[in-house]
Design a protein around this motif. Structure first.
Motif, PDB file in Angstrom:
ATOM      1  N   PHE A   1     -50.199 -37.353 -48.985  1.00 24.60           N
ATOM      2  CA  PHE A   1     -50.265 -38.781 -48.660  1.00 24.60           C
ATOM      3  C   PHE A   1     -51.223 -39.499 -49.603  1.00 24.60           C
ATOM      4  N   LEU A   2     -52.347 -38.858 -49.913  1.00 25.09           N
ATOM      5  CA  LEU A   2     -53.340 -39.438 -50.815  1.00 25.09           C
ATOM      6  C   LEU A   2     -52.752 -39.625 -52.218  1.00 25.09           C
ATOM      7  N   ARG A   3     -52.066 -38.602 -52.719  1.00 26.71           N
ATOM      8  CA  ARG A   3     -51.461 -38.708 -54.056  1.00 26.71           C
ATOM      9  C   ARG A   3     -50.385 -39.788 -54.086  1.00 26.71           C
ATOM     10  N   LEU A   4     -49.537 -39.793 -53.059  1.00 29.21           N
ATOM     11  CA  LEU A   4     -48.436 -40.757 -53.020  1.00 29.21           C
ATOM     12  C   LEU A   4     -48.964 -42.192 -52.972  1.00 29.21           C
ATOM     13  N   THR A   5     -49.989 -42.439 -52.158  1.00 24.75           N
ATOM     14  CA  THR A   5     -50.546 -43.784 -52.056  1.00 24.75           C
ATOM     15  C   THR A   5     -51.232 -44.198 -53.359  1.00 24.75           C
ATOM     16  N   SER A   6     -51.905 -43.253 -54.002  1.00 22.44           N
ATOM     17  CA  SER A   6     -52.537 -43.536 -55.303  1.00 22.44           C
ATOM     18  C   SER A   6     -51.486 -43.863 -56.359  1.00 22.44           C
ATOM     19  N   LEU A   7     -50.394 -43.104 -56.367  1.00 21.46           N
ATOM     20  CA  LEU A   7     -49.291 -43.405 -57.279  1.00 21.46           C
ATOM     21  C   LEU A   7     -48.723 -44.791 -57.006  1.00 21.46           C
ATOM     22  N   GLY A   8     -48.722 -45.190 -55.735  1.00 23.02           N
ATOM     23  CA  GLY A   8     -48.218 -46.510 -55.380  1.00 23.02           C
ATOM     24  C   GLY A   8     -49.011 -47.631 -56.032  1.00 23.02           C
ATOM     25  N   VAL A   9     -50.318 -47.433 -56.181  1.00 25.18           N
ATOM     26  CA  VAL A   9     -51.145 -48.444 -56.846  1.00 25.18           C
ATOM     27  C   VAL A   9     -50.749 -48.551 -58.317  1.00 25.18           C
ATOM     28  N   ILE A  10     -50.597 -47.406 -58.993  1.00 26.61           N
ATOM     29  CA  ILE A  10     -50.190 -47.413 -60.403  1.00 26.61           C
ATOM     30  C   ILE A  10     -48.761 -47.962 -60.529  1.00 26.61           C
ATOM     31  N   GLY A  11     -47.889 -47.572 -59.595  1.00 27.93           N
ATOM     32  CA  GLY A  11     -46.521 -48.080 -59.598  1.00 27.93           C
ATOM     33  C   GLY A  11     -46.476 -49.585 -59.471  1.00 27.93           C
ATOM     34  N   ALA A  12     -47.360 -50.153 -58.647  1.00 31.78           N
ATOM     35  CA  ALA A  12     -47.414 -51.610 -58.491  1.00 31.78           C
ATOM     36  C   ALA A  12     -47.814 -52.278 -59.802  1.00 31.78           C
ATOM     37  N   LEU A  13     -48.695 -51.635 -60.556  1.00 31.21           N
ATOM     38  CA  LEU A  13     -49.097 -52.178 -61.857  1.00 31.21           C
ATOM     39  C   LEU A  13     -47.935 -52.190 -62.850  1.00 31.21           C
ATOM     40  N   VAL A  14     -47.235 -51.059 -62.962  1.00 40.66           N
ATOM     41  CA  VAL A  14     -46.183 -50.963 -63.986  1.00 40.66           C
ATOM     42  C   VAL A  14     -44.946 -51.788 -63.619  1.00 40.66           C
ATOM     43  N   LYS A  15     -44.773 -52.100 -62.347  1.00 45.00           N
ATOM     44  CA  LYS A  15     -43.639 -52.931 -61.934  1.00 45.00           C
ATOM     45  C   LYS A  15     -43.684 -54.312 -62.565  1.00 45.00           C
ATOM     46  N   MET A  16     -44.877 -54.737 -62.975  1.00 43.82           N
ATOM     47  CA  MET A  16     -45.053 -56.100 -63.465  1.00 43.82           C
ATOM     48  C   MET A  16     -44.498 -56.314 -64.873  1.00 43.82           C
ATOM     49  N   ASP A  17     -44.094 -55.221 -65.549  1.00 39.73           N
ATOM     50  CA  ASP A  17     -43.579 -55.323 -66.924  1.00 39.73           C
ATOM     51  C   ASP A  17     -44.555 -56.076 -67.829  1.00 39.73           C
ATOM     52  N   ASP A  18     -45.799 -55.669 -67.787  1.00 39.29           N
ATOM     53  CA  ASP A  18     -46.883 -56.307 -68.533  1.00 39.29           C
ATOM     54  C   ASP A  18     -47.390 -55.319 -69.576  1.00 39.29           C
TER      55      ASP A  18
END
Length: 281
Positions: free
Chosen positions: A130-147
Motif C-alpha cells: 500500500f505504501l509503495r502504491l500510494t507513493s507511486l501515485g504521487v509520481i504518477g500524478a506528476l507525470v500525468k501533467m505532460d510537463d
C-alpha cells in the motif's frame, strides 16, 4: 490569500471546517484525524493544494509524517495503521503535486525525493504494498501533467531504476502504475533521448519490459500489457532503439500470442501492437 473564496459550491461553514482541519495538521494530537478527514475530502475541494502549500507549517508536518516511518522500513516493521496514516499524508501531497499552481513549487522543493525510500522497499506485506502504491501515485500524478519540467526533474533522480524494479517484482497494480510512469517519461522527448542515450540504459528498460511480457503471457493482464506495448512503440521512435528491438523483441509479439489475447478486447492496444510490428519490419 484565500484560495476558497471563489468556490461558490462551498458554504462558509465548509470552508471554515477545511481551514480548521489544515490547522489541525500542525498539532500532533489532532494530526491523525485531520489527515484522515482531509484525504477523504481532497477531491471535493478544488483548491485544497494551495491551501495546504501556503498554510504555515503544513507541508513540514506532512514531511515529518513521512520521515517518521523511515526507521520502520529496514528491517520491515511497518504495521497497517502506520501505513494508513502515512498514506493519508501522501494522498495530500499527491493533491499538491497535481495542482497547476503548486506543482512547480512541489518540484522545486524536491519533495518527491522523500518518497524514494518507500519505493526502495521490497517487503511483500500489505502495509508495504500500500505504501509503495500510494507513493507511486504521487509520481504518477506528476507525470500525468505532460510537463517537461517534471520529466527533467525525474531524470535527475533515481526514479527509473526504482520503477523498473517494481515493474518486475511488484504487485500487479503497482507494476501498472510504475510502467505508466516509465511510459510517460518515454513519451517526452527528453525521456526518450535519455533512455536511448546509452546501450546500458536501453537494455535496462527493454530487459525488464521483455520479462514483463513473459509474465503477462502466463498471467494475463490487459491493463498492464497496454502500458508495456506503448513503451515499446515509443522506444521504436528512436532509430538506434528500433534497430536493437528488431533483434530483442519478445517472441510473443511475433507469434500472435498477444494479438490473439487482445483480439476484440482492446482496439487501441491492438493498433499499437500492429504499428510496432510494422515499424520493426
Amino acid at each position: 490569500m484565500n484560495p476558497l473564496k471563489h468556490d461558490t459550491n462551498s458554504t462558509e461553514a465548509e470552508k471554515q471546517a477545511i481551514y480548521q482541519l489544515v490547522l489541525d495538521l500542525t498539532q500532533a494530537d489532532k494530526r491523525e484525524a485531520a489527515l484522515l478527514e482531509l484525504s477523504k475530502k481532497r477531491e471535493h475541494v478544488p483548491d485544497l493544494a494551495p491551501i495546504l502549500w501556503y498554510s504555515f507549517g503544513t507541508i513540514a508536518a506532512l514531511i515529518s509524517e513521512i520521515v517518521s516511518i523511515y526507521p520502520l522500513l529496514s528491517p520491515p516493521k511497518l504495521k497497517a495503521n502506520q501505513s494508513n496514516r502515512v498514506c493519508n499524508a501522501l494522498a495530500l501531497l499527491q493533491c499538491v503535486a497535481s495542482h497547476r499552481d503548486t506543482r512547480t513549487l512541489f518540484l522545486n522543493a524536491h519533495i518527491p525525493l522523500f518518497l524514494y525510500p518507500f519505493l526502495n522497499t521490497v517487503s511483500k506485506t500489505r502495509p508495504f504494498e500500500f505504501l509503495r502504491l500510494t507513493s507511486l501515485g504521487v509520481i504518477g500524478a506528476l507525470v500525468k501533467m505532460d510537463d517537461s519540467d517534471v520529466i527533467n526533474f525525474l531524470l535527475s533522480t533515481e526514479i527509473i531504476p526504482l520503477c523498473l524494479r517494481i515493474m518486475e517484482t511488484g504487485a500487479e497494480l503497482a507494476k501498472t502504475v510504475a510502467t505508466f510512469i516509465v511510459q510517460k517519461i518515454l513519451l517526452d522527448d527528453l525521456g526518450l533521448n535519455y533512455i536511448c542515450a546509452t546501450a546500458e540504459r536501453f537494455y535496462a528498460v527493454s530487459s525488464v519490459l521483455s520479462r514483463m511480457v513473459q509474465q503477462i503471457v502466463s498471467r494475463p493482464s490487459q491493463r498492464l500489457l497496454k502500458h508495456v506495448i506503448r513503451c515499446y512503440l515509443r522506444l521504436a521512435d528512436n532509430p538506434r532503439a528500433r534497430e536493437a528491438l528488431r533483434t530483442c523483441l519478445p517472441e510473443p509479439f511475433r507469434d500472435h500470442t498477444l494479438i490473439n489475447f487482445l483480439k476484440d478486447q482492446d482496439p487501441t492496444t491492438t493498433r499499437w501492437l500492429t504499428q510496432l510490428l510494422h515499424d520493426l519490419g
